[in-house]
Write a protein that holds these residues in place. Structure first.
Motif, PDB file in Angstrom:
ATOM      1  N   ALA A 167       5.388  -1.171 -10.374  1.00 29.67           N
ATOM      2  CA  ALA A 167       5.571  -2.162  -9.308  1.00 29.67           C
ATOM      3  C   ALA A 167       6.751  -3.091  -9.567  1.00 29.67           C
ATOM      4  CB  ALA A 167       4.296  -2.988  -9.116  1.00 29.67           C
ATOM      5  N   ALA A 168       7.077  -3.340 -10.815  1.00 26.75           N
ATOM      6  CA  ALA A 168       8.186  -4.245 -11.129  1.00 26.75           C
ATOM      7  C   ALA A 168       9.511  -3.686 -10.640  1.00 26.75           C
ATOM      8  CB  ALA A 168       8.253  -4.511 -12.628  1.00 26.75           C
ATOM      9  N   ARG A 169       9.603  -2.387 -10.486  1.00 32.46           N
ATOM     10  CA  ARG A 169      10.846  -1.774 -10.017  1.00 32.46           C
ATOM     11  C   ARG A 169      11.055  -1.999  -8.536  1.00 32.46           C
ATOM     12  NH1 ARG A 169       9.878   4.121 -11.566  1.00 32.46           N
ATOM     13  NH2 ARG A 169       7.983   3.527 -10.554  1.00 32.46           N
ATOM     14  N   TRP A 170      10.017  -2.240  -7.797  1.00 32.64           N
ATOM     15  CA  TRP A 170      10.116  -2.408  -6.355  1.00 32.64           C
ATOM     16  C   TRP A 170      10.523  -3.822  -6.047  1.00 32.64           C
ATOM     17  CZ3 TRP A 170       9.648   1.883  -3.378  1.00 32.64           C
ATOM     18  CH2 TRP A 170       9.104   3.009  -3.988  1.00 32.64           C
TER      19      TRP A 170
ATOM     20  N   ARG B 255       0.837  -1.208   0.000  1.00 36.50           N
ATOM     21  CA  ARG B 255       0.000   0.000   0.000  1.00 36.50           C
ATOM     22  C   ARG B 255       0.874   1.261   0.000  1.00 36.50           C
ATOM     23  NH1 ARG B 255      -5.276   0.286   3.483  1.00 36.50           N
ATOM     24  NH2 ARG B 255      -5.023  -1.833   2.810  1.00 36.50           N
ATOM     25  N   PHE B 256       1.933   1.259   0.777  1.00 36.67           N
ATOM     26  CA  PHE B 256       2.859   2.398   0.794  1.00 36.67           C
ATOM     27  C   PHE B 256       3.515   2.563  -0.579  1.00 36.67           C
ATOM     28  CE2 PHE B 256       7.223   3.990   1.444  1.00 36.67           C
ATOM     29  CZ  PHE B 256       6.911   5.268   1.878  1.00 36.67           C
ATOM     30  N   ILE B 257       3.942   1.458  -1.165  1.00 34.63           N
ATOM     31  CA  ILE B 257       4.583   1.495  -2.485  1.00 34.63           C
ATOM     32  C   ILE B 257       3.605   2.025  -3.535  1.00 34.63           C
ATOM     33  CG2 ILE B 257       5.517   0.034  -4.324  1.00 34.63           C
ATOM     34  CD1 ILE B 257       6.689  -1.726  -2.022  1.00 34.63           C
ATOM     35  N   THR B 258       2.372   1.590  -3.473  1.00 34.62           N
ATOM     36  CA  THR B 258       1.350   2.070  -4.402  1.00 34.62           C
ATOM     37  C   THR B 258       1.126   3.564  -4.238  1.00 34.62           C
ATOM     38  OG1 THR B 258       0.291  -0.095  -4.318  1.00 34.62           O
ATOM     39  CG2 THR B 258      -1.032   1.709  -5.172  1.00 34.62           C
ATOM     40  N   THR B 259       1.179   4.051  -3.021  1.00 32.07           N
ATOM     41  CA  THR B 259       1.038   5.485  -2.766  1.00 32.07           C
ATOM     42  C   THR B 259       2.186   6.256  -3.409  1.00 32.07           C
ATOM     43  OG1 THR B 259      -0.120   5.034  -0.703  1.00 32.07           O
ATOM     44  CG2 THR B 259       0.835   7.229  -0.950  1.00 32.07           C
ATOM     45  N   LEU B 260       3.404   5.734  -3.286  1.00 35.40           N
ATOM     46  CA  LEU B 260       4.554   6.392  -3.925  1.00 35.40           C
ATOM     47  C   LEU B 260       4.404   6.409  -5.444  1.00 35.40           C
ATOM     48  CD1 LEU B 260       7.595   5.069  -1.854  1.00 35.40           C
ATOM     49  CD2 LEU B 260       6.424   7.266  -1.661  1.00 35.40           C
ATOM     50  N   GLU B 261       3.880   5.330  -6.010  1.00 31.99           N
ATOM     51  CA  GLU B 261       3.668   5.267  -7.465  1.00 31.99           C
ATOM     52  C   GLU B 261       2.619   6.277  -7.908  1.00 31.99           C
ATOM     53  OE1 GLU B 261       2.664   1.176  -7.980  1.00 31.99           O
ATOM     54  OE2 GLU B 261       4.762   0.558  -8.072  1.00 31.99           O
ATOM     55  N   ARG B 262       1.568   6.430  -7.109  1.00 32.76           N
ATOM     56  CA  ARG B 262       0.523   7.408  -7.425  1.00 32.76           C
ATOM     57  C   ARG B 262       1.102   8.816  -7.432  1.00 32.76           C
ATOM     58  NH1 ARG B 262      -2.144  10.240  -4.001  1.00 32.76           N
ATOM     59  NH2 ARG B 262      -1.824   8.836  -2.262  1.00 32.76           N
ATOM     60  N   LEU B 263       1.940   9.137  -6.445  1.00 28.99           N
ATOM     61  CA  LEU B 263       2.591  10.455  -6.399  1.00 28.99           C
ATOM     62  C   LEU B 263       3.494  10.661  -7.615  1.00 28.99           C
ATOM     63  CD1 LEU B 263       3.635  10.922  -2.657  1.00 28.99           C
ATOM     64  CD2 LEU B 263       1.718  11.966  -3.879  1.00 28.99           C
ATOM     65  N   GLU B 264       4.169   9.601  -8.003  1.00 29.12           N
ATOM     66  CA  GLU B 264       5.053   9.673  -9.171  1.00 29.12           C
ATOM     67  C   GLU B 264       4.253  10.079 -10.413  1.00 29.12           C
ATOM     68  OE1 GLU B 264       8.030   6.747 -11.719  1.00 29.12           O
ATOM     69  OE2 GLU B 264       6.774   5.902 -10.143  1.00 29.12           O
ATOM     70  N   ARG B 265       3.116   9.446 -10.619  1.00 28.17           N
ATOM     71  CA  ARG B 265       2.275   9.780 -11.784  1.00 28.17           C
ATOM     72  C   ARG B 265       1.703  11.183 -11.674  1.00 28.17           C
ATOM     73  NH1 ARG B 265       0.672   4.568 -10.693  1.00 28.17           N
ATOM     74  NH2 ARG B 265      -1.248   5.268  -9.695  1.00 28.17           N
ATOM     75  N   GLN B 266       1.218  11.543 -10.489  1.00 30.23           N
ATOM     76  CA  GLN B 266       0.597  12.859 -10.305  1.00 30.23           C
ATOM     77  C   GLN B 266       1.568  14.001 -10.572  1.00 30.23           C
ATOM     78  OE1 GLN B 266      -0.874  12.817  -6.301  1.00 30.23           O
ATOM     79  NE2 GLN B 266      -2.881  12.013  -6.881  1.00 30.23           N
ATOM     80  N   HIS B 267       2.819  13.819 -10.186  1.00 33.52           N
ATOM     81  CA  HIS B 267       3.797  14.908 -10.295  1.00 33.52           C
ATOM     82  C   HIS B 267       4.718  14.756 -11.496  1.00 33.52           C
ATOM     83  CE1 HIS B 267       2.387  16.616  -6.581  1.00 33.52           C
ATOM     84  NE2 HIS B 267       2.307  15.377  -6.134  1.00 33.52           N
ATOM     85  N   GLN B 268       4.434  13.751 -12.319  1.00 38.21           N
ATOM     86  CA  GLN B 268       5.148  13.526 -13.575  1.00 38.21           C
ATOM     87  C   GLN B 268       6.667  13.508 -13.393  1.00 38.21           C
ATOM     88  OE1 GLN B 268       3.535  16.580 -16.068  1.00 38.21           O
ATOM     89  NE2 GLN B 268       1.560  15.582 -16.210  1.00 38.21           N
ATOM     90  N   VAL B 269       7.092  12.738 -12.407  1.00 38.32           N
ATOM     91  CA  VAL B 269       8.518  12.521 -12.179  1.00 38.32           C
ATOM     92  C   VAL B 269       8.811  11.044 -12.390  1.00 38.32           C
ATOM     93  CG1 VAL B 269       8.846  14.448 -10.571  1.00 38.32           C
ATOM     94  CG2 VAL B 269       8.194  12.209  -9.686  1.00 38.32           C
ATOM     95  N   GLU B 270      10.072  10.732 -12.555  1.00 36.70           N
ATOM     96  CA  GLU B 270      10.495   9.338 -12.640  1.00 36.70           C
ATOM     97  C   GLU B 270      11.163   8.983 -11.323  1.00 36.70           C
ATOM     98  OE1 GLU B 270      13.670   6.515 -15.006  1.00 36.70           O
ATOM     99  OE2 GLU B 270      13.239   8.506 -15.787  1.00 36.70           O
TER     100      GLU B 270
END
Length: 159
Positions: free
Chosen positions: A156-159, A38-53
């Motif tokens: 998710a594959a990166r985690w 769930r924490f990892i998914t939250t980080l991924e969501r932030l990544e998409r929202q802020h358009q960062v890699e």
């Protein structure tokens, strides 16, 4: 003496009453052991929202941690300055307690405005606690699902 013990008990009860309303909020600050996905998914969501890699580098000892040991995590964040800055602000505003222990600018590209930072820190966890004995069975905390068996979807594959 009994009087001093009674005074200590009253003091402890008063202090508990002060923090009791914040107990639920405090419980949400820690990642439940076994629920790290769930924490990892939250980080991924932030990544998409802020358009960062974001390229995560989890600590190699992750699967040998106890249920309350903090997760050590390093994130490499790449984007332009406003994107990276808003990502960091959003990361700071998360309900989870992610204690940043290091932040370093590791590269900039003046032509494109790209910025890369290395962010390291600890994510604090709490022991697994089922909501009710009837609803869930008590067991050992599970290994990090995304680290042990990447799904290959999204980031998710990166985690």
């Amino acid at each position: 003496t009994k009087y001093q013990r009674g005074q200590r008990i009253r003091k402890i009860e008063a202090e508990y009453k002060k923090i009791k309303p914040q107990r639920d909020r405090l419980n949400t600050m820690f990642v439940p052991s076994g629920d790290e996905l769930r924490f990892i998914t939250t980080l991924e969501r932030l990544e998409r929202q802020h358009q960062v890699e974001v390229v995560p580098t989890p600590d190699q000892q992750t699967n040998s941690l106890g249920p309350t040991d903090p997760l050590l995590l390093t994130l490499s964040v790449r984007g332009n300055y406003p994107q990276v800055l808003t990502y960091l602000i959003a990361l700071e505003r998360l309900n989870y307690y992610f204690n940043i222990t290091g932040l370093a600018v590791s590269g900039t590209n003046p032509d494109t405005g790209a910025l890369t930072i290395a962010l390291s820190g600890r994510v604090y966890r709490k022991a697994y606690q089922p909501k009710s004995a009837a609803a869930e069975t008590v067991g050992e905390p599970q290994a990090l699902p995304a680290l042990a068996a990447p799904t290959g979807t999204d980031a998710a594959a990166r985690w």
